[in-house]
Design an enzyme around this catalytic site. Structure first.
Site, PDB file in Angstrom:
ATOM      1  N   ASP A 158       7.201 -35.001 -11.243  1.00 45.06           N
ATOM      2  CA  ASP A 158       7.899 -34.924 -12.530  1.00 45.06           C
ATOM      3  C   ASP A 158       8.321 -33.488 -12.860  1.00 45.06           C
ATOM      4  O   ASP A 158       7.672 -32.534 -12.444  1.00 45.06           O
ATOM      5  CB  ASP A 158       6.951 -35.452 -13.618  1.00 45.06           C
ATOM      6  CG  ASP A 158       7.690 -35.821 -14.892  1.00 45.06           C
ATOM      7  OD1 ASP A 158       8.933 -35.809 -14.896  1.00 45.06           O
ATOM      8  OD2 ASP A 158       7.016 -36.119 -15.894  1.00 45.06           O
ATOM      9  N   HIS A 165      16.696 -32.029  -8.948  1.00 50.28           N
ATOM     10  CA  HIS A 165      16.287 -33.047  -7.964  1.00 50.28           C
ATOM     11  C   HIS A 165      16.449 -32.510  -6.539  1.00 50.28           C
ATOM     12  O   HIS A 165      15.633 -32.819  -5.667  1.00 50.28           O
ATOM     13  CB  HIS A 165      17.101 -34.325  -8.146  1.00 50.28           C
ATOM     14  CG  HIS A 165      16.824 -35.023  -9.455  1.00 50.28           C
ATOM     15  ND1 HIS A 165      15.558 -35.254  -9.923  1.00 50.28           N
ATOM     16  CD2 HIS A 165      17.664 -35.533 -10.399  1.00 50.28           C
ATOM     17  CE1 HIS A 165      15.614 -35.874 -11.095  1.00 50.28           C
ATOM     18  NE2 HIS A 165      16.881 -36.045 -11.407  1.00 50.28           N
ATOM     19  N   LEU A 196       0.715 -38.658   9.625  1.00 50.34           N
ATOM     20  CA  LEU A 196       0.754 -38.809   8.161  1.00 50.34           C
ATOM     21  C   LEU A 196       1.580 -40.051   7.833  1.00 50.34           C
ATOM     22  O   LEU A 196       2.673 -40.224   8.358  1.00 50.34           O
ATOM     23  CB  LEU A 196       1.419 -37.583   7.517  1.00 50.34           C
ATOM     24  CG  LEU A 196       1.617 -37.674   5.998  1.00 50.34           C
ATOM     25  CD1 LEU A 196       0.296 -37.481   5.251  1.00 50.34           C
ATOM     26  CD2 LEU A 196       2.629 -36.635   5.511  1.00 50.34           C
TER      27      LEU A 196
HETATM   28  C1  FPP Z   1      11.182 -36.841 -12.266  1.00 46.67           C
HETATM   29  O1  FPP Z   1      11.723 -35.691 -12.872  1.00 46.67           O
HETATM   30  C2  FPP Z   1      11.741 -37.005 -10.941  1.00 46.67           C
HETATM   31  C3  FPP Z   1      12.484 -38.066 -10.530  1.00 46.67           C
HETATM   32  C4  FPP Z   1      12.797 -39.218 -11.375  1.00 46.67           C
HETATM   33  C5  FPP Z   1      13.038 -38.116  -9.181  1.00 46.67           C
HETATM   34  C6  FPP Z   1      12.186 -37.512  -8.107  1.00 46.67           C
HETATM   35  C7  FPP Z   1      13.019 -37.364  -6.934  1.00 46.67           C
HETATM   36  C8  FPP Z   1      12.991 -36.354  -6.058  1.00 46.67           C
HETATM   37  C9  FPP Z   1      12.030 -35.228  -6.061  1.00 46.67           C
HETATM   38  C10 FPP Z   1      14.015 -36.414  -5.015  1.00 46.67           C
HETATM   39  C11 FPP Z   1      13.461 -36.512  -3.641  1.00 46.67           C
HETATM   40  C12 FPP Z   1      12.886 -37.713  -3.180  1.00 46.67           C
HETATM   41  C13 FPP Z   1      13.460 -38.728  -2.488  1.00 46.67           C
HETATM   42  C14 FPP Z   1      12.689 -39.357  -1.405  1.00 46.67           C
HETATM   43  C15 FPP Z   1      14.742 -39.281  -2.819  1.00 46.67           C
HETATM   44  P1  FPP Z   1      12.594 -35.870 -14.181  1.00 46.67           P
HETATM   45  O2  FPP Z   1      14.002 -36.034 -13.772  1.00 46.67           O
HETATM   46  O3  FPP Z   1      12.064 -36.997 -15.016  1.00 46.67           O
HETATM   47  O4  FPP Z   1      12.352 -34.499 -14.873  1.00 46.67           O
HETATM   48  P2  FPP Z   1      12.277 -34.219 -16.436  1.00 46.67           P
HETATM   49  O5  FPP Z   1      11.131 -35.033 -16.973  1.00 46.67           O
HETATM   50  O6  FPP Z   1      12.015 -32.761 -16.497  1.00 46.67           O
HETATM   51  O7  FPP Z   1      13.597 -34.605 -17.016  1.00 46.67           O
END
Ligand code: FPP
Length: 240
Positions: free
Chosen positions: A21, A38, A132
């Site tokens: 997150d 991301h 892994l």
């Molecule tokens: C949460 O941060 C993150 C996500 C919803 C996406 C996580 C995805 C990746 C790290 C991309 C890589 C992984 C793959 C395998 C595709 P948020 O967007 O909710 O952050 P915020 O709470 O600060 O807005």
């Protein structure tokens, strides 16, 4: 905790699951678009996969896209799909050469056909790797998973007396993985957000203040050291 003094604990968890997150906030803090967060988060994944191998973690589960994430703006959803595809393109060879087995948790059907095909090919290519196990939860939700299991149990006409926790676990997307020992959530949020609802019954939780792109090897090590000091009782009491 002093970073310099941290040693890799002997008792590392077999299965670590992570809610990655804070990508959006990481990007906003730098005046960048959310997708840049991301992308940085995806780069960080490489660091954490390497660290997981170094720390002898056998199963790593990452929450990459939830069943609720479809409600985000279309541009962000499309961007996340593209990032997943690019990650497979760029990293698959390296993951395979390093003995990582890719598995998918969730429903693939609603995802674009081309991406589905790539995910299936990646799973097939890496299926014999054992260094892994990397479970990628993509279009995953804990409630969806439980409903999916119940529907399949009904389809298989199981009698009530045939169903116990072990049988039920076999109907989950994680059938091939042990329950997570440690669930980490980055960015300081204190909630489970529909992640591993069944499997996390006795998991230890660790909340890191760092946004996901900043959660590096040392941060993971801190979580492992913290885990090492926990007294896991599974509803019973410690030996007196
Ligand atoms: C949460 O941060 C993150 C996500 C919803 C996406 C996580 C995805 C990746 C790290 C991309 C890589 C992984 C793959 C395998 C595709 P948020 O967007 O909710 O952050 P915020 O709470 O600060 O807005």
């Amino acid at each position: 905790m002093d970073k310099e003094t941290l040693e890799i604990p002997k008792n590392t968890p077999q299965h670590v699951a992570i809610i990655m997150d804070g990508n959006g906030r990481w990007a906003s803090a730098r005046g960048l678009p959310r997708l840049a967060g991301h992308r940085a988060g995806t780069e960080n994944l490489r660091t954490i996969i390497e660290a997981a191998v170094e720390f002898n973690i056998q199963y790593l589960t990452i929450y990459a896209f939830s069943t609720e994430n479809w409600k985000r703006p279309e541009q962000e959803v499309k961007g996340l799909m593209r990032i997943f595809r690019n990650m497979l393109d760029r990293e698959l060879k390296n993951l395979h050469e390093n003995g990582v087995q890719l598995r998918h948790l969730g429903q693939l059907d609603p995802i674009d056909q081309d991406l589905q095909r790539r995910v299936k090919e990646a799973i097939e290519l890496t299926k014999d790797n054992t260094r892994l196990i990397l479970n990628v939860a993509f279009n995953y939700g804990g409630r969806d998973e439980i409903l999916h299991a119940v529907k399949n149990i009904i389809k298989d006409s199981l009698a009530p007396e045939e169903i116990d926790a072990d049988v039920f676990s076999q109907y989950l997307y994680t059938a091939e993985s042990p329950d997570p020992d440690l669930i980490i959530r980055t960015s300081g949020e204190l909630r489970c957000s529909n992640f591993l609802l069944w499997q996390g019954a006795y998991s230890e939780w660790y909340y890191a203040p760092a946004y996901w792109p900043d959660f590096d090897r040392e941060e993971l090590l801190k979580a492992l050291v913290d885990y090492d000091q926990r007294d896991r009782r599974f509803g019973t009491i410690s030996p007196q």
